[in-house]
Design a protein around this motif. Structure first.
Motif, mmCIF file in Angstrom:
data_model
loop_
_atom_site.group_PDB
_atom_site.id
_atom_site.type_symbol
_atom_site.label_atom_id
_atom_site.label_comp_id
_atom_site.label_asym_id
_atom_site.label_seq_id
_atom_site.Cartn_x
_atom_site.Cartn_y
_atom_site.Cartn_z
ATOM 1 N N VAL A 82 13.849 53.857 -24.593
ATOM 2 C CA VAL A 82 14.256 54.291 -25.934
ATOM 3 C C VAL A 82 15.683 54.825 -25.906
ATOM 4 O O VAL A 82 16.492 54.565 -26.807
ATOM 5 N N LYS A 83 16.010 55.550 -24.836
ATOM 6 C CA LYS A 83 17.352 56.105 -24.692
ATOM 7 C C LYS A 83 18.403 55.006 -24.605
ATOM 8 O O LYS A 83 19.546 55.179 -25.033
ATOM 9 N N LEU A 84 18.028 53.852 -24.068
ATOM 10 C CA LEU A 84 18.939 52.712 -23.951
ATOM 11 C C LEU A 84 18.993 51.879 -25.230
ATOM 12 O O LEU A 84 19.692 50.870 -25.292
ATOM 13 N N GLY A 85 18.228 52.305 -26.249
ATOM 14 C CA GLY A 85 18.282 51.627 -27.545
ATOM 15 C C GLY A 85 17.264 50.526 -27.738
ATOM 16 O O GLY A 85 17.391 49.718 -28.663
ATOM 17 N N TYR A 86 16.247 50.494 -26.899
ATOM 18 C CA TYR A 86 15.224 49.464 -27.025
ATOM 19 C C TYR A 86 14.045 49.957 -27.852
ATOM 20 O O TYR A 86 13.727 51.157 -27.860
ATOM 21 N N LYS A 87 13.379 49.027 -28.500
ATOM 22 C CA LYS A 87 12.105 49.309 -29.159
ATOM 23 C C LYS A 87 11.005 48.915 -28.171
ATOM 24 O O LYS A 87 10.910 47.764 -27.754
ATOM 25 N N VAL A 88 10.201 49.893 -27.803
ATOM 26 C CA VAL A 88 9.168 49.650 -26.794
ATOM 27 C C VAL A 88 7.967 48.973 -27.426
ATOM 28 O O VAL A 88 7.363 49.499 -28.363
ATOM 29 N N ILE A 89 7.650 47.792 -26.927
ATOM 30 C CA ILE A 89 6.467 47.069 -27.397
ATOM 31 C C ILE A 89 5.261 47.395 -26.529
ATOM 32 O O ILE A 89 4.163 47.635 -27.029
ATOM 33 N N ARG A 90 5.507 47.425 -25.219
ATOM 34 C CA ARG A 90 4.389 47.680 -24.306
ATOM 35 C C ARG A 90 4.904 48.196 -22.976
ATOM 36 O O ARG A 90 5.909 47.706 -22.460
ATOM 37 N N VAL A 91 4.203 49.188 -22.400
ATOM 38 C CA VAL A 91 4.466 49.668 -21.038
ATOM 39 C C VAL A 91 3.119 49.864 -20.349
ATOM 40 O O VAL A 91 2.287 50.650 -20.815
ATOM 41 N N ASN A 92 2.889 49.146 -19.277
ATOM 42 C CA ASN A 92 1.620 49.240 -18.541
ATOM 43 C C ASN A 92 1.879 49.379 -17.053
ATOM 44 O O ASN A 92 2.863 48.843 -16.542
ATOM 45 N N GLN A 121 12.284 45.251 -27.050
ATOM 46 C CA GLN A 121 13.108 44.439 -27.948
ATOM 47 C C GLN A 121 14.260 45.273 -28.475
ATOM 48 O O GLN A 121 14.095 46.466 -28.762
ATOM 49 N N LYS A 122 15.436 44.648 -28.603
ATOM 50 C CA LYS A 122 16.596 45.342 -29.153
ATOM 51 C C LYS A 122 17.078 44.577 -30.387
ATOM 52 O O LYS A 122 17.519 43.422 -30.281
ATOM 53 N N GLY A 123 16.963 45.217 -31.523
ATOM 54 C CA GLY A 123 17.387 44.600 -32.774
ATOM 55 C C GLY A 123 16.606 43.338 -33.078
ATOM 56 O O GLY A 123 15.368 43.300 -32.989
ATOM 57 N N ALA A 124 17.337 42.281 -33.451
ATOM 58 C CA ALA A 124 16.696 41.012 -33.807
ATOM 59 C C ALA A 124 16.594 40.065 -32.617
ATOM 60 O O ALA A 124 16.169 38.914 -32.760
#
Length: 450
Positions: free
Chosen positions: A81-91, A57-60
């Motif tokens: 994260v480097k691209l500015g995203y908030k990581v919710i899940r990586v599987n 997710q990025k921002g709102a």
């Protein structure tokens, strides 16, 4: 081919990180073990590139999902994260079934690339356009990977060799040649034409051999079921009432004897047919068997001539595409021989023609004639081209001539085979009808008659 990453420590204490390809984890480990013994480095890890599914997710904004290939879960997280995203899940994607790519999709990719190259578009632009328009997921991933590898400056052979399962060995070689050739559009167009003809030939061969074979076998199976199961149930009624079938219905009597024989020996009869067929099938899959098959298949009536000329057509088409007009072009002959789809022709060209050119200093025409696998028409066209200095053009003319000839002949063969199949089915139906109708002529004895 799967991608692997080696992380190791050199004898001088420096970190080593390199990527390579292998068919399996076991093969990758064997490669690294051999290299480590030779170079003396200490292996830290061998990581396989896998597919990871993520939700970020990025921002709102609403969360988005996607897939990314990487050597570890942490790599994917760091990149996001480097691209500015908030990581919710990586599987890790456990069932990474990519599916197959239809041959038509591959031909379409190469043909469109050739057309767009002729319009002076850069190959990077072409790949972007084709990626957006392609519906097949496996093909989209392949195009994306090709584009990435080319941007990374990788060699054409390295870029395309990992996609042999998609394009095929020969097409991969031709595409890698195209990336370094002076006329990329021509090589792409010739490759597309080769694949179209290959697909067309296989389709026609299936029509000529596979479907008629299935039809004949199905008809025989129906006939055997009738004779072995349905017919006895009817004929035995006459035996139960004391009718002498040999006297009143000889065809019915002999057919009933055949039915009893089939019932008593069906296992032996089945094995007597299946074992030799299976043995021949597995033998022709061996190198020796395939060589023997390709040597003698061209001697088949009618169909053998078509197969032979189609192989020469493909050889000529590839020769035309790759021939440079300078020197002996030994590599061109090797590639064209491998592409012609006949192991015996390939063997003769490599072991007779090329050997004669290299060791004896013989000319191209003399060497090709010595192989014994080219028709007089083909030899005369090559000879005319060599004498006039237009060898490439004559090779192309020969390919186009044989394409037309084999196409017309194959259509005729398919029509003839269809006719004979229909006649065979008609004969079987007439035989069943005659034997079955004989029962109507049987006259039971009157009650009390001797």
């Amino acid at each position: 081919m799967s991608e692997f990453r080696l992380q190791a420590i050199s004898p001088q204490g420096k970190a080593i990180k390199t990527e390579f390809e292998a068919t399996s984890k076991k093969e990758a480990k064997n490669k690294v073990d051999k290299l480590s013994r030779k170079k003396g480095f200490k292996v830290k890890s061998i990581d396989k590139k896998e597919t990871y599914q993520y939700k970020v997710q990025k921002g709102a904004k609403d969360p988005v999902t996607g897939e990314q290939e990487a050597y570890s879960k942490e790599e994917v997280e760091k990149a996001l994260v480097k691209l500015g995203y908030k990581v919710i899940r990586v599987n890790k994607k456990w069932f990474d079934f990519k599916g197959s790519v239809p041959q038509k999709e591959v031909v379409s990719f190469i043909s469109l690339s050739a057309d767009l190259l002729e319009q002076q578009l850069s190959f990077d632009e072409i790949l972007t356009l084709l990626y957006e328009d392609t519906q097949n997921q496996r093909m989209k991933e392949t195009i994306k990977e090709i584009q990435k590898d080319l941007k990374d400056g990788k060699d054409g052979r390295e870029v395309y060799s990992k996609h042999e399962d998609v394009f095929g060995k020969f097409a991969c070689y031709m595409l890698s040649v195209a990336s370094t050739s002076g006329n990329m559009a021509l090589v792409f167009k010739s490759t597309a034409k080769f694949m179209e003809r290959d697909q067309e030939f296989k389709s026609n061969l299936r029509k000529a051999l596979l479907m008629p074979t299935i039809t004949v076998l199905a008809t025989i199976a129906v006939l055997l079921f009738y004779v072995g199961y349905i017919f006895p149930a009817t004929a035995e009624v006459f035996l139960d009432i004391g009718i002498d079938l040999y006297e009143q219905a000889p065809m019915t009597a002999y057919t009933l004897d055949l039915s009893y024989w089939l019932q008593d020996n069906w296992i032996a009869i089945t094995l007597a047919h299946i074992i030799p067929i299976a043995g021949i099938y597995y033998w022709i899959k061996t190198p020796q068997g395939e060589l023997w098959k390709d040597k003698h298949i061209t001697k088949l009536p009618v169909l053998g001539d078509i197969i032979h000329k189609t192989s020469i057509e493909i050889f000529s088409r590839v020769f035309y595409t790759l021939y440079s007009g300078s020197g002996q072009n030994i590599e061109v002959l090797k590639v064209a021989a491998e592409a012609c789809r006949n192991k015996y022709m390939e063997k003769q060209i490599k072991e007779v023609a090329i050997k004669k050119m290299l060791k004896d200093g013989a000319g191209l025409i003399e060497s090709l004639r010595a192989t014994g696998v080219f028709t007089e028409t083909a030899i005369s066209r090559f000879k005319l081209g060599a004498e006039s200095g237009a060898l490439r053009e004559n090779a192309k003319q020969l390919a186009e001539y044989y394409e037309l000839q084999t196409t017309y002949k194959m259509d005729t063969v398919i029509d003839m085979i269809s006719l004979f199949i229909n006649l065979f089915i008609m004969v079987v139906l007439i035989a069943i009808t005659i034997v079955s109708s004989e029962a109507a002529l049987i006259k039971p004895k009157a009650p009390g008659a001797p």
